[in-house]
Design a protein around this motif. Structure first.
Motif, PDB file in Angstrom:
ATOM      1  N   LEU A 223     -17.212  16.727  13.376  1.00 56.82           N
ATOM      2  CA  LEU A 223     -16.612  15.508  12.833  1.00 56.82           C
ATOM      3  C   LEU A 223     -17.363  14.230  13.213  1.00 56.82           C
ATOM      4  CD1 LEU A 223     -14.289  14.079  11.362  1.00 56.82           C
ATOM      5  CD2 LEU A 223     -12.952  14.270  13.473  1.00 56.82           C
ATOM      6  N   ILE A 224     -17.687  13.452  12.207  1.00 55.82           N
ATOM      7  CA  ILE A 224     -18.278  12.136  12.415  1.00 55.82           C
ATOM      8  C   ILE A 224     -17.755  11.214  11.319  1.00 55.82           C
ATOM      9  CG2 ILE A 224     -20.361  12.828  11.152  1.00 55.82           C
ATOM     10  CD1 ILE A 224     -21.937  10.892  12.967  1.00 55.82           C
ATOM     11  N   ILE A 225     -17.436   9.960  11.676  1.00 54.61           N
ATOM     12  CA  ILE A 225     -16.930   9.032  10.669  1.00 54.61           C
ATOM     13  C   ILE A 225     -17.905   7.883  10.458  1.00 54.61           C
ATOM     14  CG2 ILE A 225     -14.511   9.629  11.129  1.00 54.61           C
ATOM     15  CD1 ILE A 225     -14.216   6.950  12.577  1.00 54.61           C
ATOM     16  N   PHE A 226     -17.927   7.384   9.229  1.00 56.88           N
ATOM     17  CA  PHE A 226     -18.735   6.227   8.843  1.00 56.88           C
ATOM     18  C   PHE A 226     -17.827   5.194   8.210  1.00 56.88           C
ATOM     19  CE2 PHE A 226     -21.653   9.735   8.994  1.00 56.88           C
ATOM     20  CZ  PHE A 226     -22.866   9.201   9.408  1.00 56.88           C
ATOM     21  N   ALA A 227     -18.154   3.920   8.391  1.00 55.44           N
ATOM     22  CA  ALA A 227     -17.388   2.841   7.754  1.00 55.44           C
ATOM     23  C   ALA A 227     -17.956   2.560   6.368  1.00 55.44           C
ATOM     24  CB  ALA A 227     -17.444   1.586   8.614  1.00 55.44           C
ATOM     25  N   LYS A 228     -17.086   2.156   5.452  1.00 54.84           N
ATOM     26  CA  LYS A 228     -17.503   1.897   4.071  1.00 54.84           C
ATOM     27  C   LYS A 228     -17.636   0.408   3.765  1.00 54.84           C
ATOM     28  CE  LYS A 228     -15.543   4.776   0.993  1.00 54.84           C
ATOM     29  NZ  LYS A 228     -14.463   5.572   0.337  1.00 54.84           N
ATOM     30  N   ASN A 229     -17.275  -0.444   4.723  1.00 54.48           N
ATOM     31  CA  ASN A 229     -17.430  -1.887   4.528  1.00 54.48           C
ATOM     32  C   ASN A 229     -17.605  -2.558   5.896  1.00 54.48           C
ATOM     33  OD1 ASN A 229     -14.626  -2.658   5.548  1.00 54.48           O
ATOM     34  ND2 ASN A 229     -14.076  -1.321   3.823  1.00 54.48           N
ATOM     35  N   GLU A 230     -18.001  -3.825   5.894  1.00 50.05           N
ATOM     36  CA  GLU A 230     -18.314  -4.532   7.136  1.00 50.05           C
ATOM     37  C   GLU A 230     -17.084  -4.730   8.034  1.00 50.05           C
ATOM     38  OE1 GLU A 230     -20.421  -8.125   6.354  1.00 50.05           O
ATOM     39  OE2 GLU A 230     -22.141  -7.108   5.452  1.00 50.05           O
ATOM     40  N   VAL A 231     -15.940  -4.995   7.422  1.00 48.25           N
ATOM     41  CA  VAL A 231     -14.719  -5.200   8.205  1.00 48.25           C
ATOM     42  C   VAL A 231     -14.350  -3.908   8.944  1.00 48.25           C
ATOM     43  CG1 VAL A 231     -12.255  -5.747   8.102  1.00 48.25           C
ATOM     44  CG2 VAL A 231     -13.881  -7.010   6.668  1.00 48.25           C
ATOM     45  N   ALA A 232     -14.405  -2.783   8.242  1.00 48.26           N
ATOM     46  CA  ALA A 232     -14.100  -1.491   8.870  1.00 48.26           C
ATOM     47  C   ALA A 232     -15.132  -1.149   9.943  1.00 48.26           C
ATOM     48  CB  ALA A 232     -14.063  -0.399   7.809  1.00 48.26           C
ATOM     49  N   HIS A 233     -16.388  -1.499   9.682  1.00 49.19           N
ATOM     50  CA  HIS A 233     -17.443  -1.230  10.657  1.00 49.19           C
ATOM     51  C   HIS A 233     -17.169  -1.967  11.972  1.00 49.19           C
ATOM     52  CE1 HIS A 233     -21.703  -1.938  12.229  1.00 49.19           C
ATOM     53  NE2 HIS A 233     -21.441  -0.664  12.423  1.00 49.19           N
ATOM     54  N   LYS A 234     -16.795  -3.211  11.865  1.00 53.04           N
ATOM     55  CA  LYS A 234     -16.492  -4.015  13.055  1.00 53.04           C
ATOM     56  C   LYS A 234     -15.286  -3.443  13.793  1.00 53.04           C
ATOM     57  CE  LYS A 234     -15.616  -8.801  14.521  1.00 53.04           C
ATOM     58  NZ  LYS A 234     -15.449 -10.213  14.063  1.00 53.04           N
ATOM     59  N   TYR A 235     -14.257  -3.051  13.058  1.00 56.41           N
ATOM     60  CA  TYR A 235     -13.025  -2.541  13.645  1.00 56.41           C
ATOM     61  C   TYR A 235     -13.271  -1.228  14.385  1.00 56.41           C
ATOM     62  CZ  TYR A 235      -8.329  -0.595  14.073  1.00 56.41           C
ATOM     63  OH  TYR A 235      -7.174  -0.040  14.564  1.00 56.41           O
ATOM     64  N   PHE A 236     -13.915  -0.279  13.710  1.00 57.32           N
ATOM     65  CA  PHE A 236     -14.105   1.043  14.317  1.00 57.32           C
ATOM     66  C   PHE A 236     -15.175   1.029  15.412  1.00 57.32           C
ATOM     67  CE2 PHE A 236     -11.669   2.343  10.628  1.00 57.32           C
ATOM     68  CZ  PHE A 236     -10.851   3.329  11.179  1.00 57.32           C
ATOM     69  N   SER A 237     -16.184   0.196  15.271  1.00 58.41           N
ATOM     70  CA  SER A 237     -17.188   0.069  16.334  1.00 58.41           C
ATOM     71  C   SER A 237     -16.524  -0.418  17.622  1.00 58.41           C
ATOM     72  CB  SER A 237     -18.294  -0.896  15.916  1.00 58.41           C
ATOM     73  OG  SER A 237     -19.043  -0.369  14.836  1.00 58.41           O
ATOM     74  N   LYS A 238     -15.608  -1.366  17.472  1.00 56.87           N
ATOM     75  CA  LYS A 238     -14.887  -1.898  18.641  1.00 56.87           C
ATOM     76  C   LYS A 238     -14.000  -0.819  19.263  1.00 56.87           C
ATOM     77  CE  LYS A 238     -11.963  -5.759  20.140  1.00 56.87           C
ATOM     78  NZ  LYS A 238     -11.198  -6.954  19.718  1.00 56.87           N
ATOM     79  N   LEU A 239     -13.356   0.010  18.415  1.00 59.67           N
ATOM     80  CA  LEU A 239     -12.513   1.095  18.925  1.00 59.67           C
ATOM     81  C   LEU A 239     -13.316   2.053  19.791  1.00 59.67           C
ATOM     82  CD1 LEU A 239     -10.071   2.448  16.166  1.00 59.67           C
ATOM     83  CD2 LEU A 239      -9.559   0.940  18.093  1.00 59.67           C
ATOM     84  N   PHE A 240     -14.499   2.437  19.294  1.00 64.37           N
ATOM     85  CA  PHE A 240     -15.340   3.368  20.048  1.00 64.37           C
ATOM     86  C   PHE A 240     -15.875   2.729  21.323  1.00 64.37           C
ATOM     87  CE2 PHE A 240     -15.224   5.950  16.259  1.00 64.37           C
ATOM     88  CZ  PHE A 240     -15.435   7.242  16.717  1.00 64.37           C
TER      89      PHE A 240
END
Length: 240
Positions: free
Chosen positions: A61-78
């Motif tokens: 399992l690996i996840i990728f973000a589909k937009n910049e807002v999601a990228h910022k959110y999930f990067s911060k979570l990790f």
């Protein structure tokens, strides 16, 4: 490969993929986009954002973000360790304890490029493990990593003395053979050489749990790959 066959979840913000073993998460220095998971996803979606990574030889399992807002959110979570990360794997040997916690710091190997080692001067690293099944010469385990160091699970299991099976860098490249687990094994009449039942790193990223962008607790699981599932079937069949 058809990337659509490996997508296990997607919404407007993320796409979750069950990565095959042997596939890079991002392009290597030769920049061959189609030889990486992110490259294949960019071809499908035009735009994709990398949130975290898996080793080339690790499946799952690996996840990728589909937009910049999601990228910022999930990067911060990790980065803030608010994602629960679970793996399953097959290791060499039978562990003396059913559960355990490894907190050995990890750093780059001083001589061998691309290799990591445990060292007090390294970065703090934390892995929990639990034995799910034992098979004599192998054990099936679940692991939870609380930090995300390069090769963390592989390095920690080597340190413990029970390396991940078929790990050339931290254990042995010896594949899992049916002849090693089946009593009175015989090759077929017209077969000259035994084919391994597993010839790649026996480690699979199994599950992620996190709070999604809607504020809901979400868990995504990646089914075990066919080769590892077949290996477990044989280990169970010939146990003892």
């Amino acid at each position: 490969m058809r990337i659509e066959e490996h997508i296990i979840f997607e919404d407007d913000n993320i796409v979750a993929v069950n990565k095959p073993s042997g596939l890079l998460t991002i392009p290597d220095r030769h920049d061959n986009q189609l030889a990486s998971l992110s490259g294949l996803l960019k071809k499908k979606y035009d735009q994709i954002f990398i949130v975290h990574r898996l080793d080339k030889d690790t499946s799952g399992l690996i996840i990728f973000a589909k937009n910049e807002v999601a990228h910022k959110y999930f990067s911060k979570l990790f980065e803030s360790r608010e994602v629960e990360k679970y793996y399953i794997g097959i290791v060499n040997g039978v562990l003396p304890n059913e559960k355990g916690s490894i907190k050995e710091s990890i750093m780059e190997h001083p001589v061998v490029a691309g290799k990591m080692v445990t060292n007090p001067r390294g970065r703090a690293s934390h892995t929990d493990y639990e034995v799910l099944e034992s098979f004599g010469i192998y054990s099936f385990i679940q692991l939870q990593i609380h930090t995300g160091r390069t090769h963390q699970i592989r390095v920690h299991m080597k340190w413990l003395g029970y390396p991940i099976a078929v790990d050339e860098m931290y254990g042995t490249a010896q594949p899992i053979l049916l002849s090693a687990i089946k009593k009175k094994f015989k090759l077929g009449k017209y077969v000259e050489e035994e084919r391994p039942i597993l010839s790649r790193l026996a480690l699979h990223a199994f599950k992620l749990t996190f709070t999604n962008m809607q504020g809901e607790k979400q868990t995504i699981e990646a089914p075990l790959s066919k080769d590892m599932q077949a290996t477990l079937t044989q280990l169970r069949k010939h146990k003892g």
